[in-house]
Design an enzyme around this catalytic site. Structure first.
Site, PDB file in Angstrom:
ATOM      1  N   ASP A   1       0.827  -1.200   0.000  1.00  0.00           N
ATOM      2  CA  ASP A   1       0.000   0.000   0.000  1.00  0.00           C
ATOM      3  C   ASP A   1       0.867   1.258   0.000  1.00  0.00           C
ATOM      4  OD1 ASP A   1      -2.539   1.553   0.453  1.00  0.00           O
ATOM      5  OD2 ASP A   1      -1.541   1.975   2.349  1.00  0.00           O
TER       6      ASP A   1
ATOM      7  N   GLU B   1      -2.097  -5.098  -3.701  1.00  0.00           N
ATOM      8  CA  GLU B   1      -1.101  -4.430  -2.867  1.00  0.00           C
ATOM      9  C   GLU B   1      -0.043  -5.405  -2.376  1.00  0.00           C
ATOM     10  OE1 GLU B   1      -4.198  -1.052  -1.091  1.00  0.00           O
ATOM     11  OE2 GLU B   1      -3.781  -2.893   0.013  1.00  0.00           O
TER      12      GLU B   1
END
Length: 244
Positions: free
Chosen positions: A63, A141
């Site tokens: 992320d 992610e």
């Protein structure tokens, strides 16, 4: 800015615009990961005895890598955009919806089917994961996080920006209307801008257009994009910079 420097700057932006886009590079990095790291990026916490061996930790890291990679790209690509517009574009490009879409383009659904245990015994079924935008986004992610650990930031960021190229372009089209700004400026002088497609390249699924923005027969800006509309926006942006 000196004319020669401006010309080199425009050429540099054009080369970046024509750089390869799409999920291909990120998928290749994923396929080349060590088996254990690749498996972790695709493993749901209910499929393993230790939650730390699932994709959660990698998603936490990925992320941040995704956020920085796209932030740097936007910062360099739009030198005249203020913090408000940069923040809005970034938010759209890294959203759960965008990550889930990229995950699908990467082939994550098929990969999850391949690595899921045959006997889940209470674990979450693959169809349930595929129905969850958040789950797909987390796997995307996690893939980015795993690639970062294996290949470093520069290689991973380059592949990530390419994978999110459509999302970046969509966000910029929604929030940066250079064409309107250019026309408003020219209208005060009683002139209008004309856009002309000067080139097309790439296969049908990854087409790139080059457009020139002209005023009274003089080309003020050129731009490239994955659609004629985005190429016109890029040409208008360069024309505005030249007029300034």
């Amino acid at each position: 800015m000196a004319r020669g420097i401006r010309r080199l700057s425009r050429q540099g932006r054009a080369r970046r615009s024509r750089a390869r886009s799409g999920p291909g590079d990120l998928r290749r990095l994923l396929d080349q990961l060590p088996p254990e790291k690749r498996a972790q990026a695709l493993t749901h916490s209910s499929w393993t005895e230790k939650r730390s061996e699932s994709y959660g930790r990698l998603a936490f890291l990925g992320d941040s890598v995704l956020g920085l990679a796209l932030a740097e790209h936007l910062f360099r690509r739009y030198p005249n955009a203020d913090i408000g517009r940069l923040t809005k574009m970034h938010g759209q490009a890294v959203s759960g919806r965008a990550c889930a879409k990229v995950a699908t383009e990467l082939g994550v659904p098929e990969l999850l089917e391949e690595v899921a245990p045959e006997n889940l015994d209470g674990g979450i079924e693959v169809p349930a994961l595929l129905a969850s935008e958040r789950a797909l986004a987390s796997v995307c992610e996690a893939v980015i996080g795993a690639c970062y650990l294996e290949y470093g930031f520069e290689t991973t960021a380059r592949a990530t920006v390419a994978a999110f190229a459509k999302e970046l372009e969509l966000a910029s089209e929604r929030l940066l209307d250079f064409k309107s700004a250019l026309q408003e400026r020219l209208a005060r002088a009683g002139t209008r801008v004309k856009y002309e497609v000067t080139g097309e390249s790439g296969p049908p699924h990854d087409r790139s257009f080059e457009v020139a923005a002209s005023v009274n027969g003089e080309v003020l800006g050129t731009g490239t994009g994955r659609s004629k509309k985005s190429a016109e926006q890029a040409a208008a942006e360069e024309a505005l910079q030249r007029l300034s």
